[in-house]
Enzyme design. Structure first.
Site, PDB file in Angstrom:
ATOM      1  N   THR A  95       0.849  -1.197   0.000  1.00  0.00           N
ATOM      2  CA  THR A  95       0.000   0.000   0.000  1.00  0.00           C
ATOM      3  C   THR A  95       0.880   1.241   0.000  1.00  0.00           C
ATOM      4  O   THR A  95       2.062   1.183   0.329  1.00  0.00           O
ATOM      5  CB  THR A  95      -0.931   0.058   1.231  1.00  0.00           C
ATOM      6  OG1 THR A  95      -0.152   0.219   2.414  1.00  0.00           O
ATOM      7  CG2 THR A  95      -1.786  -1.191   1.337  1.00  0.00           C
TER       8      THR A  95
ATOM      9  N   SER B 243       6.210  -0.241   7.610  1.00  0.00           N
ATOM     10  CA  SER B 243       5.662   0.028   6.282  1.00  0.00           C
ATOM     11  C   SER B 243       4.397   0.876   6.390  1.00  0.00           C
ATOM     12  O   SER B 243       3.800   1.015   7.461  1.00  0.00           O
ATOM     13  CB  SER B 243       5.345  -1.281   5.563  1.00  0.00           C
ATOM     14  OG  SER B 243       4.259  -1.924   6.211  1.00  0.00           O
ATOM     15  N   HIS B 244       3.994   1.433   5.273  1.00  0.00           N
ATOM     16  CA  HIS B 244       2.778   2.236   5.219  1.00  0.00           C
ATOM     17  C   HIS B 244       1.588   1.456   5.773  1.00  0.00           C
ATOM     18  O   HIS B 244       0.831   1.957   6.606  1.00  0.00           O
ATOM     19  CB  HIS B 244       2.501   2.683   3.781  1.00  0.00           C
ATOM     20  CG  HIS B 244       1.214   3.418   3.630  1.00  0.00           C
ATOM     21  ND1 HIS B 244       0.022   2.780   3.323  1.00  0.00           N
ATOM     22  CD2 HIS B 244       0.904   4.736   3.785  1.00  0.00           C
ATOM     23  CE1 HIS B 244      -0.950   3.679   3.283  1.00  0.00           C
ATOM     24  NE2 HIS B 244      -0.447   4.872   3.552  1.00  0.00           N
ATOM     25  N   ALA B 245       1.406   0.205   5.319  1.00  0.00           N
ATOM     26  CA  ALA B 245       0.257  -0.593   5.754  1.00  0.00           C
ATOM     27  C   ALA B 245       0.248  -0.783   7.266  1.00  0.00           C
ATOM     28  O   ALA B 245      -0.801  -0.697   7.902  1.00  0.00           O
ATOM     29  CB  ALA B 245       0.245  -1.952   5.049  1.00  0.00           C
TER      30      ALA B 245
END
Length: 110
Positions: free
Chosen positions: A42, A65-67
């Site tokens: 994502t 991470s973004h997610a």
């Protein structure tokens, strides 16, 4: 076929929902409230889906991470780094996601 997939538990909690395989932004309209978001990765463009998702499963990513970050902000479970998730899971199948254990389990239907 294996019933349990494993990855990095990046946001705690557990949830049940329908797997929705999303390959890119052109498929965002296929996503419904309560679905489990299953995708490769994502980025900020995907953030609106987190507000509708019961859980997130990605093929890549880790704790930073973004997610992972966005799932924690939304308070939904996330299991990341599940290799081959898009190939191993079927769109529309019921899943149980455990973000503490880092597991994604296929739920048997009667």
């Amino acid at each position: 076929m294996t019933n349990i997939l494993t990855g990095v538990g990046a946001s705690t909690g557990s949830a049940h929902g329908t797997a929705r395989l999303i390959h890119g932004p052109d498929e965002f309209t296929n996503f419904q409230s309560g679905d489990v978001l299953v995708c490769r990765t994502t980025d900020p463009a995907w953030t609106p889906l987190f507000g509708m998702a019961s859980a997130v499963v990605t093929e890549t990513g880790g704790m930073l991470s973004h997610a992972a970050i966005v799932a924690r902000e939304f308070g939904i479970p996330a299991v990341l780094g599940v290799r081959g998730a898009l190939d191993l899971l079927a769109d529309g199948e019921p899943l149980a996601v455990d973000g503490a254990q880092g597991t994604v389990t296929r739920v048997e239907t009667q």
